[in-house]
Design a protein around this motif. Structure first.
Motif, PDB file in Angstrom:
ATOM      1  N   UNK A   1       0.819  -1.206   0.000  1.00  0.00           N
ATOM      2  CA  UNK A   1       0.000   0.000   0.000  1.00  0.00           C
ATOM      3  C   UNK A   1       0.851   1.252   0.000  1.00  0.00           C
TER       4      UNK A   1
ATOM      5  N   UNK B   1      -4.875  -2.994   7.254  1.00  0.00           N
ATOM      6  CA  UNK B   1      -6.019  -2.522   6.464  1.00  0.00           C
ATOM      7  C   UNK B   1      -6.183  -3.332   5.180  1.00  0.00           C
ATOM      8  N   UNK B   2      -5.076  -3.850   4.728  1.00  0.00           N
ATOM      9  CA  UNK B   2      -5.112  -4.734   3.578  1.00  0.00           C
ATOM     10  C   UNK B   2      -5.780  -4.134   2.344  1.00  0.00           C
TER      11      UNK B   2
ATOM     12  N   UNK C   1      -0.932   4.058   5.877  1.00  0.00           N
ATOM     13  CA  UNK C   1      -1.980   3.180   6.373  1.00  0.00           C
ATOM     14  C   UNK C   1      -1.313   1.945   6.969  1.00  0.00           C
ATOM     15  N   UNK C   2      -2.034   1.296   7.880  1.00  0.00           N
ATOM     16  CA  UNK C   2      -1.410   0.119   8.475  1.00  0.00           C
ATOM     17  C   UNK C   2      -1.614  -1.071   7.548  1.00  0.00           C
ATOM     18  N   UNK C   3      -0.708  -2.022   7.598  1.00  0.00           N
ATOM     19  CA  UNK C   3      -0.806  -3.178   6.720  1.00  0.00           C
ATOM     20  C   UNK C   3      -2.072  -3.965   6.974  1.00  0.00           C
TER      21      UNK C   3
END
Ligand SMILES: Cc1cc2nc3c(=O)[nH]c(=O)nc-3n(C[C@H](O)[C@H](O)[C@H](O)COP(=O)(O)OP(=O)(O)OC[C@H]3O[C@@H](n4cnc5c(N)ncnc54)[C@H](O)[C@@H]3O)c2cc1C
Ligand SMILES: Cc1cc2nc3c(=O)[nH]c(=O)nc-3n(C[C@H](O)[C@H](O)[C@H](O)COP(=O)(O)OP(=O)(O)OC[C@H]3O[C@@H](n4cnc5c(N)ncnc54)[C@H](O)[C@@H]3O)c2cc1C
Ligand SMILES: Cc1cc2nc3c(=O)[nH]c(=O)nc-3n(C[C@H](O)[C@H](O)[C@H](O)COP(=O)(O)OP(=O)(O)OC[C@H]3O[C@@H](n4cnc5c(N)ncnc54)[C@H](O)[C@@H]3O)c2cc1C
Ligand SMILES: Cc1cc2nc3c(=O)[nH]c(=O)nc-3n(C[C@H](O)[C@H](O)[C@H](O)COP(=O)(O)OP(=O)(O)OC[C@H]3O[C@@H](n4cnc5c(N)ncnc54)[C@H](O)[C@@H]3O)c2cc1C
Lengths: 263, 263, 263, 263
Positions: free
Chosen positions: C77, C85-86, C81-83
């Motif tokens: 990403x 969140x996918x 954003x945090x991972x």
């Protein structure tokens, strides 16, 4: 040192000296020898040992100004004075079979670079100290103008664009001065050129920008008076360009800083 | 402190507290109260003495989070996360007849500004110290990348454009750190906020630019990896913007520096 | 195209395809394939003719997403954003003995670069047009804020620092737009990629700076609201970084401009 | 127009003319009247109607150079030539009971500003056109140097720092020229000064920066030759400062651009 074909890279120098008995015979051309017209001797960096590794090929010689074969082709001036004025002080010099006794060798044979680097290290920090002082003076003049000139019903010092110029200048001046001071302190502390090369090149690389920015803003705040010969600002801006070239162009010093950082 | 209609100029704050017996009754709205959702009490700056001179009208109060009438309208997030994520941590708060006992007055009545300035002085230099450390870390990552990534047959560290980014970053980082250190030293030495206001505002004004420049270059040198969530650079760039706003926008601090210089 | 070990220099690509009867067998890894997770086919640039001159070694293939051996290692990403969140949409892809029929060769064998350059020429000017429009929108928001927000007794639009941001932004926006328009006009006129390479690389190199400057100023003028997720500015700043990388980093395009100018 | 106490703000002008029968009697001082020493007449902007609204108080007069009472106090020079050289060409002029016949009123009484704005509009775009041409010439010299000077084993044109200077200069030059051209086209099209004020102020505000940047880079790439009087670069840098002052300082034009944009 500098020759017509290049100054930033000493490896391009072509002036040579051949040993002939107790004398050295120098041939070649040098460019931008500051104040040569007033000097009683010149210092020439010349190739004596072309077969050595690149940085051990050159040596330094003292050359008395009245030696036969030494000729000033012309005295180049700075800035935009007309040539007619004839007060150029950077000599374009020709060495045509100039003979000097072997005692005139300065330092070890093939040691021209080391001698030069050592002198230039000191020279560079000295330029930076002088610049620091001049910048302070320019800054003071800028401030004085801001609190004494009125436009549109208020002092220049009340205009935000002027305030920003003053704030930015103060910050650049102070941060640069601190860097100069730390570098001087490290030079004293380490007494070892190698340990301060990064700092010296850093100061040298930062100097012209700080100097130019502040001189430019001071000039601008003084308006038409600022570009006139009644104020020193155009001279100071020019001087800032010299500081980006004398003792090596900014580009070369930035490369040096990056190299030392990454070592 | 900050309200929807403004934060840079405390004179626009409109939240009020009226004394009612042994209690104060607070009414108004506050904006961007960091971490309010997690806090057990808030500190509110409110107008208690509207007839005083501008900088003596406001006071500070401790407000327990569970007090009646205190409501978080929404929790605003930073950056470009979607609102759905719901981890915004800067509260938009409403005070609707919120009653606090008079003991909750923090510092002297009408002394809100003095309290705020004192805290913010420390806060600002603290931000600068933290920024100095983060910039060092970013810089180290940039260097590591330069000496480990190859393009067009050589390491990035051999490319002059990369070298220039590293040299400029090193210079900005070092000069900024020295300014922070001198400011901290002056704070300790003078123990007098008035004597260091120029220094603190200077550090505050210089910080976001240095931070952003270096984070931007580190991001760029990392290429597509640099903009991905696998590296911290986009976060760092965002953080540099926060540093140009929290505790007062850069513009206001530049004006302060100019004023103090010209005093 | 891009691989884990490099994107700016296509000469570092290592993914290969070997002919086996009527099929090509692809092996290697690709990085930052935008939207691969949603696509029904990918376009892969792979080395087919390692013995050709550098720019004729690669070819382009259409690869249906459900082909055996094609695997998305992870979806990377952008931003912070945090991972978890996918929703990363730039795929890190592995090609493990992926077989495609020889009809899937796109364009001539060994002509991958020419195909890429042609598409990228159009892509780059298209990015610039889109950027031009987005910058206009950001600029309009900046202006709206300046004439609706009050601080220290007057509108932001009365503050010179804000006026300077607006004037500088207007100038950068207008000059950039004119350059984009002239470039588009030349593309139409010459119908010859070689004659507009300088213009296209110029537009590509100027774009991220103009975009970032204006987005940064708009963000700043909006204060805390500007860094919040209620406004698009942080996203726009991030996007400006993407524009400095996608379809080639700014550095590479500057080198191109210089080369074409000096030709 | 300009007086010792100010030029950027015409409201500070104090030179007056009083009507006395068929004559006007002018008293006051003017500063930086270009080429006054060579002129057979001067044009003076003076207060004739102090009770009118601010922008209708002044009128323009033709004043023959040999009129009694007209005196050049000194001829101020630009740059850092020494005063001894005595070729200053910007006159500091005193008007001491200078009498001119009423026919010498230029345009309507109280219409000095309108006359000035109209002339200055044309003057400003003319400066910009000339600057555009000079910048092209400087740029060409920079390129010529880059492909003819060798350092560290390769042409300057192979060094990325030089390439970046060339690419940035090309971009700034082209974008500025396009803005000048569009402004000229709009002037022709609208034939209405009010509709092109933003464009003219924009061009005026962008000009000194573009000019200075490119002249500075050309100077730098020429090394010591670049700061010498054998090349035009120091003169060009100085000229760029003049362009930031003559016909109004950059700051004032930026404010104008912002105002017109926000109107
Ligand atoms: C005021 C002044 C006084 C001086 N006094 C003396 C003196 O007394 N004695 C003396 O010997 N010399 C003197 N010099 C000359 C000075 O040392 C040289 O100007 C300097 O070394 C640069 O050499 P050059 O002028 O030949 O420029 P060049 O070597 O031709 O370089 C020109 C430009 O090319 C670029 N460049 C060069 N190398 C690189 C690189 N590696 N990477 C990227 N870009 C590069 C830079 O922009 C540089 O400015 C003086 C110079 C000045 C300005
Ligand atoms: C990460 C973060 C955390 C924060 N945490 C808190 C918190 O916990 N509590 C709290 O009370 N506040 C907090 N704030 C808010 C912060 O104090 C305000 O953002 C700041 O004071 C600016 O106020 P504003 O956002 O209302 O912008 P405004 O006051 O509307 O200013 C907007 C912009 O206008 C321009 N401007 C403003 N004044 C001038 C001027 N005089 N001259 C020229 N230009 C000017 C500047 O560009 C400025 O950024 C936080 C902010 C951030 C970004
Ligand atoms: C939003 C986005 C979408 C993308 N989509 C796709 C896609 O769909 N398909 C695809 O194949 N790729 C895609 N890319 C990848 C893009 O093409 C690469 O990021 C780009 O080519 C740079 O390659 P890299 O990331 O490997 O960086 P590197 O090649 O490692 O370069 C890293 C940095 O080094 C410096 N550098 C590199 N070369 C030089 C040089 N010659 N001189 C000086 N400095 C240099 C620059 O600062 C550069 O940013 C995308 C990228 C982004 C940001
Ligand atoms: C080469 C040259 C030729 C000229 N020829 C002529 C001529 O023939 N006739 C003539 O009448 N004049 C002439 N002038 C003068 C010119 O018009 C003035 O220099 C100009 O109007 C600025 O006035 P000033 O010099 O008095 O500066 P000031 O008005 O004192 O301004 C000084 C500085 O203050 C700042 N400043 C001013 N106003 C503001 C503001 N509102 N906001 C923020 N900052 C501000 C700017 O930095 C400005 O440069 C010439 C000037 C030059 C340089």
């Amino acid at each position: 040192m500098t020759e017509p074909q290049g100054g930033a890279d000493p490896k391009v120098f072509q002036t040579t000296a051949l040993q002939d008995g107790d004398e050295w015979v120098i041939n070649g051309e040098k460019w931008f020898s500051s104040n040569a017209r007033y000097a009683s001797f010149l210092i020439a960096m010349v190739v004596t040992d072309p077969d050595n590794p690149p940085y051990q090929q050159q040596s330094m010689f003292l050359v008395p100004s009245d030696t036969d074969g030494l000729e000033i082709i012309r005295n180049v001036g700075l800035g935009y004075e007309s040539e007619a004025d004839d007060h150029g002080s950077h000599a374009y010099v020709r060495y045509d079979n100039v003979r000097v006794p072997k005692e005139n060798l300065l330092g070890p044979r093939g040691g021209g670079f080391i001698v030069a680097q050592t002198r230039l290290g000191g020279g560079r920090i000295h330029h930076a100290m002088r610049t620091s002082g001049r910048v302070q003076r320019i800054f003071d003049m800028m401030c004085e103008r801001a609190i004494s000139r009125t436009t549109q019903g208020e002092l220049l010092s009340k205009k935000q664009m002027v305030q920003e110029m003053i704030a930015d200048s103060w910050l650049e001046m102070e941060m640069f001065r601190l860097l100069v001071l730390r570098t001087a302190w490290r030079i004293d502390k380490y007494q070892d050129y190698k340990k301060v090369r990064k700092d010296i090149s850093g100061v040298k690389a930062a100097m012209p920008g700080v100097y130019r920015n502040i001189a430019t803003r001071a000039l601008q705040i003084h308006g038409s008076l600022g570009v006139s010969w009644e104020m020193p600002f155009t001279k100071e801006v020019m001087e800032s360009f010299h500081m980006g070239l004398a003792d090596g162009p900014t580009e070369v010093h930035k490369v040096q800083v990056a190299r030392r950082v990454l070592d």
